[in-house]
Design an enzyme around this catalytic site. Structure first.
Site, PDB file in Angstrom:
ATOM      1  N   LYS A   3       0.851  -1.221   0.156  1.00 62.37           N
ATOM      2  CA  LYS A   3       0.010   0.037   0.035  1.00 62.37           C
ATOM      3  C   LYS A   3       0.777   1.330   0.069  1.00 62.37           C
ATOM      4  O   LYS A   3       0.387   2.287   0.405  1.00 62.37           O
ATOM      5  CB  LYS A   3      -0.846   0.017   1.179  1.00 62.37           C
ATOM      6  CG  LYS A   3      -2.019  -1.238   1.399  1.00 62.37           C
ATOM      7  CD  LYS A   3      -2.525  -1.718   0.121  1.00 62.37           C
ATOM      8  CE  LYS A   3      -3.313  -0.818  -0.617  1.00 62.37           C
ATOM      9  NZ  LYS A   3      -3.821  -1.821  -1.766  1.00 62.37           N
ATOM     10  N   THR A   4       2.094   1.106  -0.333  1.00 62.29           N
ATOM     11  CA  THR A   4       2.886   2.593  -0.359  1.00 62.29           C
ATOM     12  C   THR A   4       3.026   3.106  -1.803  1.00 62.29           C
ATOM     13  O   THR A   4       3.732   3.925  -1.948  1.00 62.29           O
ATOM     14  CB  THR A   4       4.365   2.091   0.231  1.00 62.29           C
ATOM     15  OG1 THR A   4       4.734   0.920  -0.389  1.00 62.29           O
ATOM     16  CG2 THR A   4       4.237   1.842   1.802  1.00 62.29           C
ATOM     17  N   THR A  51       2.922  -1.008  -6.886  1.00 61.78           N
ATOM     18  CA  THR A  51       2.336  -1.387  -8.008  1.00 61.78           C
ATOM     19  C   THR A  51       2.559  -0.282  -9.148  1.00 61.78           C
ATOM     20  O   THR A  51       2.868  -0.358 -10.268  1.00 61.78           O
ATOM     21  CB  THR A  51       0.837  -1.696  -7.932  1.00 61.78           C
ATOM     22  OG1 THR A  51       0.521  -2.360  -6.794  1.00 61.78           O
ATOM     23  CG2 THR A  51       0.289  -2.437  -9.356  1.00 61.78           C
ATOM     24  N   SER A  95      -5.077   2.368   4.407  1.00 61.56           N
ATOM     25  CA  SER A  95      -5.225   2.179   2.921  1.00 61.56           C
ATOM     26  C   SER A  95      -5.380   0.352   3.185  1.00 61.56           C
ATOM     27  O   SER A  95      -6.031  -0.189   2.355  1.00 61.56           O
ATOM     28  CB  SER A  95      -4.098   2.624   2.217  1.00 61.56           C
ATOM     29  OG  SER A  95      -3.973   1.923   1.032  1.00 61.56           O
ATOM     30  N   TRP A 108      -0.537   9.811 -11.118  1.00 59.45           N
ATOM     31  CA  TRP A 108       0.272   9.750 -12.491  1.00 59.45           C
ATOM     32  C   TRP A 108      -0.018   8.744 -13.214  1.00 59.45           C
ATOM     33  O   TRP A 108      -0.091   7.621 -12.559  1.00 59.45           O
ATOM     34  CB  TRP A 108       1.721  10.267 -12.094  1.00 59.45           C
ATOM     35  CG  TRP A 108       1.803  11.497 -11.795  1.00 59.45           C
ATOM     36  CD1 TRP A 108       1.491  12.251 -10.374  1.00 59.45           C
ATOM     37  CD2 TRP A 108       2.450  12.791 -12.686  1.00 59.45           C
ATOM     38  NE1 TRP A 108       1.847  13.556 -10.605  1.00 59.45           N
ATOM     39  CE2 TRP A 108       2.527  13.833 -11.904  1.00 59.45           C
ATOM     40  CE3 TRP A 108       2.833  12.796 -13.978  1.00 59.45           C
ATOM     41  CZ2 TRP A 108       2.805  15.057 -12.412  1.00 59.45           C
ATOM     42  CZ3 TRP A 108       3.340  14.143 -14.437  1.00 59.45           C
ATOM     43  CH2 TRP A 108       3.445  15.049 -13.763  1.00 59.45           C
ATOM     44  N   LYS A 166      -6.172   0.376  -7.008  1.00 58.02           N
ATOM     45  CA  LYS A 166      -5.245   1.560  -6.540  1.00 58.02           C
ATOM     46  C   LYS A 166      -5.473   2.916  -6.616  1.00 58.02           C
ATOM     47  O   LYS A 166      -5.821   3.113  -8.045  1.00 58.02           O
ATOM     48  CB  LYS A 166      -3.911   0.998  -7.551  1.00 58.02           C
ATOM     49  CG  LYS A 166      -3.332  -0.398  -7.660  1.00 58.02           C
ATOM     50  CD  LYS A 166      -2.831  -1.066  -6.524  1.00 58.02           C
ATOM     51  CE  LYS A 166      -2.744  -2.403  -6.740  1.00 58.02           C
ATOM     52  NZ  LYS A 166      -2.631  -3.281  -5.648  1.00 58.02           N
ATOM     53  N   GLY A 167      -5.647   3.364  -5.922  1.00 53.88           N
ATOM     54  CA  GLY A 167      -5.984   4.768  -5.721  1.00 53.88           C
ATOM     55  C   GLY A 167      -7.486   4.651  -5.618  1.00 53.88           C
ATOM     56  O   GLY A 167      -8.404   5.244  -6.346  1.00 53.88           O
ATOM     57  N   LYS A 220     -11.343   5.080  -3.780  1.00 51.84           N
ATOM     58  CA  LYS A 220     -12.106   6.274  -3.064  1.00 51.84           C
ATOM     59  C   LYS A 220     -12.522   5.830  -1.794  1.00 51.84           C
ATOM     60  O   LYS A 220     -13.103   4.511  -1.749  1.00 51.84           O
ATOM     61  CB  LYS A 220     -13.321   6.709  -3.948  1.00 51.84           C
ATOM     62  CG  LYS A 220     -12.703   6.969  -5.434  1.00 51.84           C
ATOM     63  CD  LYS A 220     -12.356   8.567  -5.641  1.00 51.84           C
ATOM     64  CE  LYS A 220     -11.861   8.786  -6.868  1.00 51.84           C
ATOM     65  NZ  LYS A 220     -10.590   8.593  -7.465  1.00 51.84           N
TER      66      LYS A 220
END
Ligand SMILES: Nc1ncnc2c1ncn2[C@@H]1O[C@H](COP(=O)(O)OS(=O)(=O)O)[C@@H](OP(=O)(O)O)[C@H]1O
Length: 458
Positions: free
Chosen positions: A190-191, A194, A288, A393, A409-410, A412
């Site tokens: 979770k850092t 990926t 996360s 990005w 990933k990312g 909400k």
């Protein structure tokens, strides 16, 4: 008997898995032995291991080889053999090894009595000059006894077969050590691992492993039971590089970071590998991760709130305690990094600020390229673009299209509640102080989240 020895030593170590499978299936072999693990010399450092349920015992050498048949023709003269028995190398082999296993070739049995001469005299000498009581056991009982005495040896520690000439020589000609990674991205989860993975594979000289059916882009070899599948299994994930010096093979498995076993295992197989870790505020990482578990429908994560998970006491239900441990322990950054540094020198370790990877990935990727020493230099400023829809990005494709990470990933989710934030800030305080000392010792800058957390301590 259940015991077999491979011809010419080959296949037992370095492991040729087909030999193990055939032994088990065709002959029900349970025990074997080798002089090669971990190295031929010195004899007292040899160890045993268990692979595919076959117990491999360390074997010693006694100075008699296939062609050593006649007493008078012993290399260097018969006095050398007697010297070895009477207080010399062979004597010490027996004295220094609680369990000594020797192998004699059939030709020695058939043509000569040298083996008998040697061991009768050795036993006599040991019994005359020491208080040791010598005992023997048949192979199966001996193997059980051995691993009872040395349970820590049960798990093998694979090495690179090409680091040892003798290992390379007895290994299969069809195998290559070129299919091993030059660097590892170790996590923690979770850092942004990926995202880093996606950015790395954009580089023309950087090649990743092929995906695993169960764990997607992650091989997860060094941390858990996949390790017991052996190095052939691991190497099959990697392509054969077209140019061994120029191509950089790598894998990222985000669970390596906090694994007890991974650093030692990785250092044994790929001691020169560079290690990349990414750190974000451990509180955000924990949150996360909790959200990740919820979206994977982990029953405990669905049942308990984040605050309940992080603050669970010693008498909480075991499912909650287990979830809590998995959520919080990877955030003990300094302890985990220290463990990697036991096995890898600091210059082989890169610590990335995950916040910067998120907001300014091109600068981070420049740093990564420099650290790896990879060429040609790849211009990430041109190759990446901020995707306002995704909020992260992404890779810039032709005609202005983008390739972003998937919706896992990312994610909400609502921001962390203030009680949890305060609880975690205090929970991680000492760990963060340790991390700041460690980064200071390594001459590394402190990430901004760490500076903020340290200000709360004062
Ligand atoms: N470019 C880009 N795209 C998408 N996501 C990005 C990116 N850079 C960083 N991040 C952050 O990465 C978080 C997921 O981390 P990992 O990839 O290490 O997760 S995992 O352990 O592999 O599941 C993910 O966490 P969540 O926001 O909680 O989903 C992101 O915050």
């Amino acid at each position: 008997m259940g015991y077999a020895v491979a011809p010419h030593h080959s296949g037992v170590y370095p492991v040729h898995v087909q030999l193990y499978e055939a032994w088990k299936k065709v002959w029900n072999i349970k025990i074997t032995s080798t002089e090669e693990y971990p190295h031929l010399k010195p004899a007292r450092y040899r160890r045993g291991f268990i692979h595919k349920n076959i117990m491999v015992l360390p074997r010693q050498t006694c100075g008699l080889f296939t062609h050593t048949i006649f007493y008078k023709e012993y290399p260097g003269g018969p006095k050398e053999l007697d010297k070895s028995i009477q207080g010399g190398e062979l004597f010490f082999t027996v004295v220094l090894n609680p369990v000594s296993i020797f192998m004699t070739h059939l030709s020695n049995y058939g043509n000569d009595r040298l083996g008998l001469y040697t061991f009768v005299n050795l036993a006599n000498f040991v019994q005359t000059w020491t208080n040791l009581r010598l005992q023997t056991l048949p192979p199966v009982q001996l193997a059980h006894k051995y691993f009872e005495l040395f349970p820590d040896q049960k798990d093998p520690l694979w090495q690179n077969p090409c680091d040892d000439k003798r290992h390379r020589d007895i290994w299969s000609k069809e195998k290559t050590c070129d299919r091993l990674p030059k660097f590892l991205v170790i996590g923690p989860q979770k850092t942004g691992t990926t995202a880093l993975y996606l950015f790395l594979v954009m580089h023309p000289s950087i090649l990743s492993n092929s995906p695993s059916p169960k764990t997607f882009e992650e091989v997860q070899f060094f941390n858990r039971n996949n390790y017991h599948r052996g190095i052939d299994w691991y190497m099959d994930f990697f392509p054969v590089p077209s140019n061994v010096t120029a191509d950089f093979l790598f894998e990222k498995s985000a669970n390596y970071f906090h694994s007890e076993e991974a650093p030692k295992r990785a250092a044994s197989l790929v001691p020169k590998a560079k290690i990349i870790t990414i750190l974000i505020d451990p509180s955000d990482r924990a949150y996360s991760w909790y959200q990740h578990q919820r979206s994977h429908e982990d029953p405990a994560a669905l049942k308990f709130s984040f605050y309940e998970v992080i603050s669970a006491g010693p008498h909480a239900p075991s499912e909650l305690r287990t979830l809590q441990k998995r959520c919080l322990v990877p955030g003990w950054y300094a302890s985990h990094i220290e463990r990697w540094l036991v096995y890898f020198p600091p210059f082989q370790l890169l610590i990335i600020d995950g916040q910067q990877l998120r907001t300014d990935p091109a600068t981070v990727m420049d740093e990564v390229q420099k650290f790896l020493g990879v060429s040609p230099h790849y211009n990430y400023s041109e190759a990446l673009t901020f995707d306002s829809h995704k909020g992260f990005w992404c890779q810039l494709l032709e005609e202005g299209k983008t390739k972003c990470l998937g919706k896992s990933k990312g994610r909400k989710y609502p921001p962390m509640d203030s009680d949890s934030r305060a609880f975690l800030s205090s929970y991680y305080r000492d760990h963060n102080v340790e991390l700041s000392k460690l980064l200071h010792k390594l001459g590394q800058p402190l990430p901004s989240w760490l500076r903020q957390e340290l200000q709360k301590v004062r």
